[in-house]
Design a protein around this motif. Structure first.
Motif, PDB file in Angstrom:
ATOM      1  N   ASN A  15      -9.697   2.966  -2.533  1.00  0.00           N
ATOM      2  CA  ASN A  15     -10.036   3.756  -1.224  1.00  0.00           C
ATOM      3  C   ASN A  15     -11.087   4.509  -1.380  1.00  0.00           C
ATOM      4  O   ASN A  15     -11.738   4.843  -0.100  1.00  0.00           O
ATOM      5  CB  ASN A  15      -8.730   4.442  -1.023  1.00  0.00           C
ATOM      6  CG  ASN A  15      -7.343   3.761  -0.627  1.00  0.00           C
ATOM      7  OD1 ASN A  15      -7.481   2.574  -0.052  1.00  0.00           O
ATOM      8  ND2 ASN A  15      -6.282   4.143  -1.022  1.00  0.00           N
TER       9      ASN A  15
ATOM     10  N   ASP B 249       0.845  -1.262   0.040  1.00  0.00           N
ATOM     11  CA  ASP B 249       0.005   0.051  -0.008  1.00  0.00           C
ATOM     12  C   ASP B 249       0.850   1.426  -0.037  1.00  0.00           C
ATOM     13  O   ASP B 249       1.715   1.458   0.759  1.00  0.00           O
ATOM     14  CB  ASP B 249      -0.882   0.058   1.368  1.00  0.00           C
ATOM     15  CG  ASP B 249      -2.022   0.951   1.229  1.00  0.00           C
ATOM     16  OD1 ASP B 249      -1.811   1.969   0.221  1.00  0.00           O
ATOM     17  OD2 ASP B 249      -2.740   1.307   2.068  1.00  0.00           O
TER      18      ASP B 249
ATOM     19  N   GLY C   6      -5.734   1.559  -6.870  1.00  0.00           N
ATOM     20  CA  GLY C   6      -5.670   1.803  -5.261  1.00  0.00           C
ATOM     21  C   GLY C   6      -6.387   2.987  -4.841  1.00  0.00           C
ATOM     22  O   GLY C   6      -6.925   2.965  -3.871  1.00  0.00           O
TER      23      GLY C   6
END
Length: 302
Positions: free
Chosen positions: A125, A28, A121
């Motif tokens: 999120n 991450d 990503g």
């Protein structure tokens, strides 16, 4: 001969890069805003582009000077300014231009994958809810994408300039990374691996088989070798690996051209010439890493 074997079969080693590229992408990056994601895009581009463009400058100048003095290295098949322009953005394959240096097609694919996974990503999120977290959303999107790559896209040369052609291998590495971090059940990794492995029945790809074997080996070894200290030589080799990837084609071409009369004497002389060329590539890669790659990394991090 040895050269034929190295060229045609050691290319399968690139399959390892795809798994490792997916594995590192699973970490991450912490990008929560669009601005942070765009910054990560730029950093990734610069990380690949600055050393590459420096190498490309040396490569073109060296080859053009050699051609001018009638000592061609036979490393450039064609040149045009539009071709050079597409290289600066890693778009040469998409626009149908040939690569100047061997292996640089991989950098184009790697940049596409990096941008895609950073965008995914960021969106994951934003989309996460109380029911589904960011990792679950990414897995739900990547699982069918990787399977489609193995069964469909990798069967058509039309997709070869795009990361979708190799997505099954990247996603394998991504899921492996999540599994090693405890974010993905081993069963999910097994199901995905089985789904893409079954595609080998209709689309035999030694590269995919190599990726599957490497992923299995890493899954077994990484938890058992966490406290193991890598020998200094291999740490150094890892540090200079990108520089070695960039410079080896030019250096090998120069060295082998210089010692070609000796290499022609016998197979043992030819093997010795290749060893000398490789040793020279290591030395030049170390210098390139010290004086080009490392300063570029420091500048990007400022």
């Amino acid at each position: 001969n040895v050269g034929y074997v190295l060229y045609n079969y050691m290319l399968y080693a690139v399959a390892i890069f795809f798994v490792l590229g997916g594995l590192t992408a699973s970490i991450d990056k912490g990008s929560r805003t669009l601005g942070e994601t765009l910054q990560d895009f730029l950093k990734r581009y610069l990380r690949l582009a600055i050393p590459y463009l420096v190498m490309l400058s040396f490569f073109l100048v060296t080859n053009f000077v050699a051609i001018h003095y009638g000592w061609s290295l036979n490393q450039i098949d064609s040149f045009s300014w539009p071709q050079l322009a597409t290289h600066t953005l890693f778009l040469q394959d998409i626009f149908g231009y040939g690569n100047f240096s061997a292996g640089t097609w991989y950098l184009c694919i790697e940049l596409q994958w990096s941008c895609f996974v950073l965008l995914l990503g960021y969106l994951a999120n934003r989309w996460q809810t109380g029911k589904f977290n960011s990792v679950q959303i990414q897995v739900a999107i990547l699982f069918p994408l990787g399977v489609a790559s193995a069964w469909l896209w990798s069967r058509s040369e039309t997709f070869e300039p795009y990361f979708l052609f190799f997505a099954s291998q990247y996603v394998l590495g991504f899921f492996l990374g999540l599994s090693l971090q405890g974010k993905l059940p081993r069963l999910a990794l097994l199901l995905y691996s089985t789904a893409i492995a079954l595609s080998l029945a209709i689309n035999p790809r030694p590269q995919l088989l190599t990726s599957l074997l490497v992923a299995g080996l890493l899954l077994y070894l990484v938890p058992r070798l966490q406290s193991w200290q890598l020998p200094l030589f291999f740490r150094w080799l890892g540090d200079i690996s990108y520089s070695l990837f960039l410079v080896h084609y030019l250096v090998n071409g120069l060295v082998l051209k210089l010692i070609d009369p000796l290499a022609k004497q016998s197979p043992s002389w030819a093997a010795g010439a290749m060893a000398i060329a490789f040793a020279c590539s290591l030395g030049v890669a170390d210098l390139f890493h010290r004086f080009v790659e490392q300063p570029a990394i420091r500048w990007i991090k400022r």
